[in-house]
Write an enzyme that holds these catalytic residues in place. Structure first.
Site, mmCIF file in Angstrom:
data_model
loop_
_atom_site.group_PDB
_atom_site.id
_atom_site.type_symbol
_atom_site.label_atom_id
_atom_site.label_comp_id
_atom_site.label_asym_id
_atom_site.label_seq_id
_atom_site.Cartn_x
_atom_site.Cartn_y
_atom_site.Cartn_z
ATOM 1 N N GLU A 159 -4.684 56.418 45.579
ATOM 2 C CA GLU A 159 -3.461 56.351 45.825
ATOM 3 C C GLU A 159 -2.718 58.145 46.279
ATOM 4 O OE1 GLU A 159 -1.182 54.346 42.653
ATOM 5 O OE2 GLU A 159 -1.866 52.617 44.046
ATOM 6 N N ARG A 208 -2.768 45.990 41.247
ATOM 7 C CA ARG A 208 -3.704 47.157 41.555
ATOM 8 C C ARG A 208 -5.057 47.019 42.493
ATOM 9 N NH1 ARG A 208 -1.292 48.813 39.090
ATOM 10 N NH2 ARG A 208 -1.103 49.904 36.164
ATOM 11 N N HIS A 262 4.126 52.201 46.115
ATOM 12 C CA HIS A 262 3.493 52.219 44.412
ATOM 13 C C HIS A 262 5.039 51.821 43.056
ATOM 14 C CE1 HIS A 262 0.473 51.372 40.882
ATOM 15 N NE2 HIS A 262 1.772 51.353 40.543
#
Length: 331
Positions: A270, A242, A289
């Site tokens: 993000e 994360r 991601h």
């Protein structure tokens, strides 16, 4: 009465996690009731679909299974979450009623670990720079910086599902593996074949540091200015966990010095701003991601949920079971 399985995610998510072979497996187990309404499932829809079910399969977009929803399914045995963290669906009522909960963090973690291994190899090999060099007409410039995954030290931060699988993959190579995980016991470290150490020692010793810690208050900006400064020159930092675990301003400072190399699959927030330094620094590899499960890899999570249902029916141990006491240390 046969077994009833409620599929709670919206159809769009169902298509992502299940294919025809999965539906056939579910129908072979019992009666399958699917949510057919588009959009994030609303409480009334959940009540309708889950009514009288023995098992419920949840995934991304599903809301908490509150008391009024659970009242519609007094015989519910287990909830299989075909996604990662269960924090978005779990309520105290689940534990109070003895309903078991399983998370898809295991299969997700396999994808994360495989991605982290790929980033480890390509970064040590200096493939990113060499690719740019050869595209520009060069050939050998940068080869002197190549390192093999051999007789180097790899630091693993967090030995949860992803961290453990990354360790298992690393054991195929002649490397030293150091782990920082405050929950890991000495016996577990021995079983995994790793050296358990404090964070400062792992950072100061490792050629590669791969983050696999959960996003909890205790890990917020764990990699701050002081801890990043402990890392060796030319060390590689990989974050597939994360973005919140890293102080991004501090990391940018270190990257601008040219001292470290970073592979970041996650950021906070993000996506990062279009002009964020992560997008332009030559010693930072940024991916959107993709480490956990993407496209065909997501089907792995659907299969896992089905296998967990089969394990309950066979009286076997759940591989992804989450207990109430674990919630404070899980992502």
């Amino acid at each position: 009465m046969g077994v009833k399985i409620a599929i709670l995610p919206e159809p769009r998510i169902q298509e992502r996690i299940f294919d025809d072979s999965h539906w056939k497996q579910l129908e072979a187990i019992g009666t399958v009731v699917r949510n057919v309404k588009e959009g994030s499932p609303q409480p009334e829809t959940l009540k309708e679909v889950i009514a009288g079910a023995d098992f419920a399969i949840t995934s991304w977009g599903c809301s908490k299974l509150t008391q009024d929803i659970l009242d519609r399914t007094p015989g519910l045995k287990a909830v299989m979450h075909a996604a990662g963290t269960v924090k978005g669906i779990v309520t105290p009522e689940l534990w109070e009623r003895g309903i078991r909960v399983s998370s898809g963090n295991g299969p997700l973690g396999r994808g994360v670990a495989e991605t982290a291994l790929g980033l480890t190899i390509t970064s040590l090999k200096n493939m990113w720079q060499l690719s740019q060099t050869t595209r520009g007409g060069g050939w050998n410039a940068g080869k002197e910086r190549i390192r093999e995954l051999y007789q180097v030290t790899v630091g693993v931060i967090g030995a949860g599902q992803a961290g453990k699988h990354y360790i298992r993959l690393l054991r195929n190579f002649e490397v030293t593996i150091m782990v920082y995980d405050p929950i890991m016991t000495d016996a577990q470290a021995t079983e995994l074949g790793v050296i358990k150490a404090e964070l400062a020692q792992v950072l100061a010793t490792s050629d590669v540091v791969s983050i696999h810690a959960p996003s909890i208050p205790e890990t917020y900006k764990m990699f701050d200015r002081d801890r990043l400064a402990l890392m060796k020159d030319d060390a590689i930092l990989i974050n597939t966990a994360r973005g919140s675990i890293v102080d991004e301003d501090a990391l940018v400072e270190e990257l601008r010095k040219g001292r470290l190399f970073a592979c970041l699959d996650v950021t906070d927030p993000e996506p990062p701003a279009p002009d964020h330094p992560f997008r332009s620094l030559p010693n930072c590899i940024l991916t959107p991601h993709i480490a956990g499960a993407v496209n065909n890899g997501i089907k792995r999570i659907g299969q896992f949920a089905i296998d967990e249902v089969k394990r309950v029916l066979a009286g076997e141990k759940l591989q992804g079971e989450v207990k109430e006491e674990q919630m404070s240390v899980l992502a």
